[in-house]
Design a protein around this motif. Sequence first.
Motif, PDB file in Angstrom:
ATOM      1  N   TRP A  70       0.813  -1.216   0.000  1.00  0.00           N
ATOM      2  CA  TRP A  70       0.000   0.000   0.000  1.00  0.00           C
ATOM      3  C   TRP A  70       0.849   1.270   0.000  1.00  0.00           C
ATOM      4  O   TRP A  70       0.338   2.370  -0.083  1.00  0.00           O
ATOM      5  CB  TRP A  70      -0.987   0.019   1.174  1.00  0.00           C
ATOM      6  N   TYR A  71       2.173   1.132   0.070  1.00  0.00           N
ATOM      7  CA  TYR A  71       3.081   2.272  -0.032  1.00  0.00           C
ATOM      8  C   TYR A  71       3.503   2.458  -1.480  1.00  0.00           C
ATOM      9  O   TYR A  71       3.482   1.523  -2.270  1.00  0.00           O
ATOM     10  CB  TYR A  71       4.350   2.030   0.797  1.00  0.00           C
ATOM     11  N   LYS A  72       3.929   3.664  -1.805  1.00  0.00           N
ATOM     12  CA  LYS A  72       4.457   3.953  -3.137  1.00  0.00           C
ATOM     13  C   LYS A  72       5.854   4.546  -2.970  1.00  0.00           C
ATOM     14  O   LYS A  72       6.044   5.508  -2.223  1.00  0.00           O
ATOM     15  CB  LYS A  72       3.569   4.955  -3.863  1.00  0.00           C
ATOM     16  N   VAL A  73       6.839   3.948  -3.656  1.00  0.00           N
ATOM     17  CA  VAL A  73       8.200   4.485  -3.606  1.00  0.00           C
ATOM     18  C   VAL A  73       8.235   5.764  -4.437  1.00  0.00           C
ATOM     19  O   VAL A  73       7.828   5.776  -5.593  1.00  0.00           O
ATOM     20  CB  VAL A  73       9.226   3.463  -4.116  1.00  0.00           C
ATOM     21  N   THR A  74       8.722   6.844  -3.824  1.00  0.00           N
ATOM     22  CA  THR A  74       8.780   8.133  -4.509  1.00  0.00           C
ATOM     23  C   THR A  74      10.197   8.521  -4.927  1.00  0.00           C
ATOM     24  O   THR A  74      10.372   9.268  -5.873  1.00  0.00           O
ATOM     25  CB  THR A  74       8.201   9.247  -3.611  1.00  0.00           C
ATOM     26  N   THR A  75      11.198   8.018  -4.205  1.00  0.00           N
ATOM     27  CA  THR A  75      12.581   8.417  -4.465  1.00  0.00           C
ATOM     28  C   THR A  75      13.529   7.267  -4.164  1.00  0.00           C
ATOM     29  O   THR A  75      13.353   6.568  -3.166  1.00  0.00           O
ATOM     30  CB  THR A  75      12.970   9.610  -3.567  1.00  0.00           C
ATOM     31  N   ASP A  80       5.868   7.226   0.079  1.00  0.00           N
ATOM     32  CA  ASP A  80       4.940   8.329   0.289  1.00  0.00           C
ATOM     33  C   ASP A  80       4.459   8.441   1.740  1.00  0.00           C
ATOM     34  O   ASP A  80       3.683   9.327   2.066  1.00  0.00           O
ATOM     35  CB  ASP A  80       3.748   8.222  -0.655  1.00  0.00           C
ATOM     36  N   GLN A  81       4.936   7.575   2.617  1.00  0.00           N
ATOM     37  CA  GLN A  81       4.604   7.633   4.044  1.00  0.00           C
ATOM     38  C   GLN A  81       5.867   8.001   4.820  1.00  0.00           C
ATOM     39  O   GLN A  81       6.959   7.537   4.483  1.00  0.00           O
ATOM     40  CB  GLN A  81       4.073   6.283   4.540  1.00  0.00           C
ATOM     41  N   THR A  82       5.741   8.788   5.864  1.00  0.00           N
ATOM     42  CA  THR A  82       6.917   9.293   6.573  1.00  0.00           C
ATOM     43  C   THR A  82       7.764   8.194   7.200  1.00  0.00           C
ATOM     44  O   THR A  82       8.973   8.331   7.308  1.00  0.00           O
ATOM     45  CB  THR A  82       6.514  10.284   7.677  1.00  0.00           C
ATOM     46  N   GLU A  83       7.174   7.079   7.594  1.00  0.00           N
ATOM     47  CA  GLU A  83       7.967   6.002   8.185  1.00  0.00           C
ATOM     48  C   GLU A  83       8.563   5.080   7.126  1.00  0.00           C
ATOM     49  O   GLU A  83       9.218   4.105   7.453  1.00  0.00           O
ATOM     50  CB  GLU A  83       7.144   5.187   9.187  1.00  0.00           C
ATOM     51  N   GLY A  84       8.370   5.382   5.861  1.00  0.00           N
ATOM     52  CA  GLY A  84       8.823   4.493   4.789  1.00  0.00           C
ATOM     53  C   GLY A  84      10.185   4.831   4.236  1.00  0.00           C
ATOM     54  O   GLY A  84      10.320   5.228   3.091  1.00  0.00           O
ATOM     55  N   ILE A  85      11.226   4.676   5.059  1.00  0.00           N
ATOM     56  CA  ILE A  85      12.585   4.956   4.614  1.00  0.00           C
ATOM     57  C   ILE A  85      13.502   3.847   5.109  1.00  0.00           C
ATOM     58  O   ILE A  85      13.475   3.490   6.277  1.00  0.00           O
ATOM     59  CB  ILE A  85      13.080   6.307   5.163  1.00  0.00           C
ATOM     60  N   LEU A  86      14.294   3.286   4.216  1.00  0.00           N
ATOM     61  CA  LEU A  86      15.296   2.287   4.594  1.00  0.00           C
ATOM     62  C   LEU A  86      16.592   2.583   3.858  1.00  0.00           C
ATOM     63  O   LEU A  86      16.588   3.166   2.780  1.00  0.00           O
ATOM     64  CB  LEU A  86      14.835   0.869   4.243  1.00  0.00           C
TER      65      LEU A  86
END
Length: 121
Positions: free
Chosen positions: A42-47, A105-111
Amino acid sequence: MSNCVSAVLEQNGWSVTYTTHSICTLKGSSVELSCSYTYPSWYKVTTTFWFTKIVAVENYVSLSDDPDYKGRVTYRSDKKNGHTLTITDLRESDSTTYKFRFITDQTEGILESLCLLQTCR
C-alpha cells in the motif's frame, strides 16, 4: 579482491537485501554495487538514490548530483526493486561507504543499506 556476504534485514513487511562488500579495486576501473528491497504494497516508492554525503540533517546528496562523481555514476533499476550503482574511472577518493536510500509516500517508509568500497593504489 572482494569479500561478499548476502544479508537480509526484515521487519514488518520491510526488507533490504544487500551484499556487504569489502572491495579492493584498481584506480581507473569500474565497480557495481547493488541491493534490493521490499515494502508493504500500500506504499508507493517516490525516491531512490545512492549517496555518501549528508550535508545537514535529512539532507542527503545523491551521487548523481555530487560534483565529485559528475559523469562517473549511473543508476540502474529492475522491476523487482533491485538497484545497481555503477561507478567508472575509480579514484582513491572514492574509497568510502556507499548507502542506498529509498523513500515512500509515508513518513515512516525509509530504509538504507550500506556498501563499503576501497580502491587500491
